[in-house]
Design a protein around this motif. Structure first.
Motif, PDB file in Angstrom:
ATOM      1  N   HIS B  65       0.821  -1.214   0.000  1.00 37.81           N
ATOM      2  CA  HIS B  65       0.000   0.000   0.000  1.00 37.81           C
ATOM      3  C   HIS B  65       0.855   1.266   0.000  1.00 37.81           C
ATOM      4  CE1 HIS B  65      -3.205  -2.767   0.444  1.00 37.81           C
ATOM      5  NE2 HIS B  65      -2.795  -3.178   1.631  1.00 37.81           N
ATOM      6  N   CYS B  69       1.197   1.148  -3.927  1.00 42.07           N
ATOM      7  CA  CYS B  69      -0.141   1.748  -4.095  1.00 42.07           C
ATOM      8  C   CYS B  69      -1.175   0.745  -4.616  1.00 42.07           C
ATOM      9  CB  CYS B  69      -0.082   2.957  -5.029  1.00 42.07           C
ATOM     10  SG  CYS B  69       1.045   4.222  -4.476  1.00 42.07           S
ATOM     11  N   ASP B  71      -4.507  -1.614  -4.431  1.00 40.61           N
ATOM     12  CA  ASP B  71      -5.833  -1.421  -3.872  1.00 40.61           C
ATOM     13  C   ASP B  71      -6.392  -2.753  -3.360  1.00 40.61           C
ATOM     14  OD1 ASP B  71      -8.437  -0.898  -3.298  1.00 40.61           O
ATOM     15  OD2 ASP B  71      -9.032  -0.426  -5.360  1.00 40.61           O
ATOM     16  N   GLY B 120       6.524   6.111   1.118  1.00 42.72           N
ATOM     17  CA  GLY B 120       5.305   6.466   0.382  1.00 42.72           C
ATOM     18  C   GLY B 120       4.623   7.692   0.961  1.00 42.72           C
ATOM     19  N   PHE B 123      -0.148   5.663   3.889  1.00 47.30           N
ATOM     20  CA  PHE B 123      -1.119   4.599   3.680  1.00 47.30           C
ATOM     21  C   PHE B 123      -2.412   5.130   4.271  1.00 47.30           C
ATOM     22  CE2 PHE B 123      -3.340   0.865   3.857  1.00 47.30           C
ATOM     23  CZ  PHE B 123      -3.184   0.044   4.958  1.00 47.30           C
ATOM     24  N   ASN B 165       2.580   6.593   7.105  1.00 45.27           N
ATOM     25  CA  ASN B 165       3.689   5.873   6.455  1.00 45.27           C
ATOM     26  C   ASN B 165       4.627   5.228   7.471  1.00 45.27           C
ATOM     27  OD1 ASN B 165       4.833   8.283   7.396  1.00 45.27           O
ATOM     28  ND2 ASN B 165       6.427   8.221   5.823  1.00 45.27           N
TER      29      ASN B 165
END
Lengths: 101, 175
Positions: B65, B69, B71, B120, B123, B165
């Motif tokens: 995630h 990324c 789903d 990232g 999340f 994150n």
């Protein structure tokens, strides 16, 4: 990691035996084990005696099998789960969706 | 950047920090890192499985995630699960940026702190998931959030930072 499947002579019971760690690395093998059966059996037996561990990806795969087998009408039994595996099933309440022996 | 590992002995405390750069996502196995932890702190051998479970689930969340990324909505069907893991592999094969840090800190005799940080943008579902699983109503046949649910049951405290994150798990071991 290995997955063996065995259909009973009358075609009513499909046993899927999982050895080793059970997670998404065995996704395709696991799907093949129940999707390649021509007629859906009445009972699915997941034998985890040779599996010492499963993670959340394996739980998702078990739910996909349950869905394939008829969702709330599915008859799926999990056998041979060791205490660690059983604990994971209880934490996630999957023991309510599968018959755990 | 290279993969870095350091084990620092601070008194009886042990810290094992692992920095994974994008090129390492392909080959990294959480179980190898857990083996290093057990090697550094042999008295944790009896807790290997729970430590592995926590790191495996939280690392996969950070990777899938935070970095890739992906789903979780895909995982609603068998075909969706297959697609999910196919996309996961494709993205891992093609990723050039991103980093995940796993920090393991042991304070004798029974306190573990595991912090996993990804580069990232956060999340977004992280905080939601943490609350979601507190809710006993959550249907057991839902198709996501089970990893966090397992980790929550094994930890004393599980917390995401505001951005989503970084996750910290604190475990008070029972011997």
């Amino acid at each position: 990691m290995a997955i063996d499947s065995m259909l009973s002579d009358d075609g009513k019971e499909l046993t899927i035996k999982i050895d080793g760690r059970f997670d998404f690395s065995s996704l395709q093998l696991f799907r093949n084990a129940y999707e390649n059966v021509k007629e859906k059996p009445d009972l699915y037996i997941i034998d985890l005696e040779g599996s010492d561990y499963l993670d959340s990806s394996a739980l998702g795969m078990l739910l996909a099998l349950r869905d394939h087998a008829g969702g709330d009408n599915a008859n799926v039994t999990i056998t041979g789960a060791n205490p660690d595996v059983r604990k994971i099933l209880v934490i996630t309440k999957l023991d309510e969706l599968f018959t755990v022996n | 950047m290279q993969q870095q590992q350091q084990a620092l002995k601070v008194g009886l405390e042990q810290r094992l920090k692992l920095v994974l750069v994008a090129s390492k996502f392909k080959s990294f196995e959480p179980s190898q890192y857990v083996d290093q932890i057990i090697q550094a702190v042999p008295e944790l051998l009896d807790h290997r499985l729970e430590i592995y479970t926590i790191i495996n689930e939280l690392y996969n969340n950070a990777l899938e995630h935070g970095i890739l990324c992906l789903d979780s909505g895909l995982k609603a069907t068998s075909d969706g699960i297959t697609d999910y893991y196919k996309i996961r592999q494709d993205r891992i094969n093609n990723i050039h940026e991103g980093q995940i840090t796993i920090d393991f800190f042991y304070q004798p005799a029974n306190k573990l702190t595991i912090t996993i940080t990804d580069s990232g943008s956060g999340f977004t579902a992280a905080r939601y998931l943490t609350q979601y699983n507190l809710n006993q109503q959550s249907a057991p046949d839902r198709f996501f959030g089970r990893g966090i649910q397992i980790v929550k049951a094994l930890t004393t405290l599980l917390e995401y930072n505001q951005k989503g994150n970084e996750v910290t798990a604190i475990i008070n071991l029972k011997n």
